[in-house]
Design an enzyme around this catalytic site. Structure first.
Site, PDB file in Angstrom:
ATOM      1  N   TYR A 233       0.871  -1.177   0.000  1.00  0.00           N
ATOM      2  CA  TYR A 233       0.000   0.000   0.000  1.00  0.00           C
ATOM      3  C   TYR A 233       0.908   1.228   0.000  1.00  0.00           C
ATOM      4  O   TYR A 233       1.443   1.634   1.018  1.00  0.00           O
ATOM      5  CB  TYR A 233      -0.909  -0.027   1.233  1.00  0.00           C
ATOM      6  CG  TYR A 233      -1.807   1.188   1.391  1.00  0.00           C
ATOM      7  CD1 TYR A 233      -2.357   1.835   0.286  1.00  0.00           C
ATOM      8  CD2 TYR A 233      -2.114   1.678   2.663  1.00  0.00           C
ATOM      9  CE1 TYR A 233      -3.179   2.937   0.434  1.00  0.00           C
ATOM     10  CE2 TYR A 233      -2.943   2.779   2.828  1.00  0.00           C
ATOM     11  CZ  TYR A 233      -3.463   3.406   1.713  1.00  0.00           C
ATOM     12  OH  TYR A 233      -4.279   4.501   1.858  1.00  0.00           O
ATOM     13  N   HIS A 380     -12.197   1.696  -4.267  1.00  0.00           N
ATOM     14  CA  HIS A 380     -11.370   0.788  -5.052  1.00  0.00           C
ATOM     15  C   HIS A 380     -12.099  -0.509  -5.399  1.00  0.00           C
ATOM     16  O   HIS A 380     -13.020  -0.916  -4.690  1.00  0.00           O
ATOM     17  CB  HIS A 380     -10.104   0.421  -4.273  1.00  0.00           C
ATOM     18  CG  HIS A 380      -9.180   1.565  -4.030  1.00  0.00           C
ATOM     19  ND1 HIS A 380      -8.074   1.832  -4.812  1.00  0.00           N
ATOM     20  CD2 HIS A 380      -9.208   2.539  -3.077  1.00  0.00           C
ATOM     21  CE1 HIS A 380      -7.448   2.901  -4.354  1.00  0.00           C
ATOM     22  NE2 HIS A 380      -8.113   3.356  -3.306  1.00  0.00           N
TER      23      HIS A 380
END
Length: 389
Positions: A233, A380
């Site tokens: 991430y 997302h």
């Protein structure tokens, strides 16, 4: 010897500079559809006919000429700058961007390792309202390795224990293999990996962080016999691009070096929210003045991502679906952009070049790459890849 199910639809309304085929790329997102097409809400389906924007009004200069007036104002015409256009400018009046019908490659007949990653934007809130989406994504993606990012859990709390228990209950065929928590800031970032009960057992699993984002809980690494898998991430450059310099000069450099070190030993697969829209077609509003000044779409971030690819890695989705247009993985919830498919492609599965070389002795190769937009109501969507083993 591989077989693709492909067909193409031409977008005639796009400017010549950007005119491309809407990819009909192949994806296991289609398992439950009798026609083999990703279930897509009615209002988002690509029309069987090419959408044609309304005719544009004549310019004042053209009307003057047609009315018999002299062109006059020619000097002002020369001064007038032609408006910048992006890949999707032609859909501005229409109000929405057609979504490609992503299809998956025909199933490999031998053994595979399937991987998927999803930024859920806070696991506890996600589990309260979207367990059905989670279960559907796992059904469609069938991952052996499932990575979840931005879980925002704090280690050692009752709320965290309850959330992990609920996650395991929702996905009974999976077990949590590793959780990386942010200790730099509570309720922030975080990455975790779940493994299917039939997944090959990793040699080693560990929570990792790069020095430039120490203790932010951004990475999990798994080592298999012939492969390293990294769930990642990447830090967002933030409002006002306050972390841009740190990201470009430190994080991105450190990540490249880490991946290159691993790639010298085994195959490498990096998956996750990489917080950058690399190509022009990965940005729905490329022509907007604020885009070059916004996190994830700056020239610096896009160039830096290119350096990562140049260092020995391939963007699996672009490799398998090179014609895909409108294939985004992120949509602003605040702006309500999911319904009209105005998004960015920020999520990726990158593979070392050895995984796309036909001469690899281990037999491990990239077979397919996919997005699962049908389970994304906003923010997302999951992304994934399939490797032959």
């Amino acid at each position: 010897g591989s077989v693709f199910l492909t067909s193409y639809r031409f977008v005639r309304t796009m400017p010549a500079k950007f005119a491309k085929k809407l990819s009909v790329s192949t994806s296991k997102d289609l398992l439950d559809s009798p026609e083999g097409v990703t279930p897509t809400p009615k209002e988002k389906r690509v029309s069987s006919t090419t959408p044609t924007p309304p005719k544009r009004k004549q310019t004042s200069e053209k009307r003057k000429t047609e009315e018999g007036k002299t062109e006059g104002d020619s000097s002002s015409q020369k001064k007038r700058k032609k408006a910048k256009e992006g890949p999707y400018t032609c859909f501005k009046e229409q109000g929405s961007i057609p979504e490609p019908e992503l299809r998956r490659r025909a199933a490999f007949k031998g053994k595979t390792l399937q991987l998927m990653a999803w930024n859920v934007g806070g696991l506890r809130a996600f589990l309260k309202s979207r367990i059905a989406d989670l279960q559907q994504a796992v059904k469609l993606g069938a991952p052996d390795v499932f990575g979840i990012m931005e879980h925002k859990l704090t280690e050692g709390t009752a709320d965290t224990d309850a959330a992990l228990k609920e996650l395991s209950t929702a996905l009974p065929d999976y077990e949590v293999a590793c959780v990386n928590y942010s200790t730099a800031k509570k309720g922030y970032s975080g990455a975790l990996v779940m493994l299917h009960k039939d997944c090959p057992k990793p040699i080693h699993v560990s929570a990792e962080d790069l020095p430039s984002a120490k203790d932010e809980g951004r990475m999990v690494m798994l080592e298999f016999k012939a492969l390293y898998v990294i769930l990642c991430y990447v830090p967002n450059s933030g409002d006002g691009l306050k972390r841009l310099k740190e990201r470009i000069e430190k994080w991105d450099v450190q990540l490249r070096k880490r991946l290159q070190t691993l790639a010298a030993k085994k195959h490498v697969l990096l998956m996750g929210d990489l917080n950058v829209a690399h190509q022009d077609k990965d940005i729905w509003n490329l022509e907007a003045p604020h885009v070059p000044k916004s996190a994830g779409t700056t020239a610096e971030e896009r160039e830096s991502f290119g350096k990562l690819l140049d260092s020995g890695f391939k963007d699996s989705f672009s490799l398998r679906h090179p014609e895909a247009m409108g294939a985004f993985t992120y949509w602003s919830v605040r702006a309500g952009n999911r319904k009209v498919n105005r998004g960015l492609r920020l999520d990726y599965v990158l593979v070392s070049e050895t995984l796309v070389s036909e001469q690899d002795a281990t037999g491990m190769q990239l077979w397919d790459a996919f997005h699962l937009p049908s389970v994304a109501t906003g923010d997302h969507c999951p992304v994934g890849a399939i490797l032959t083993v």
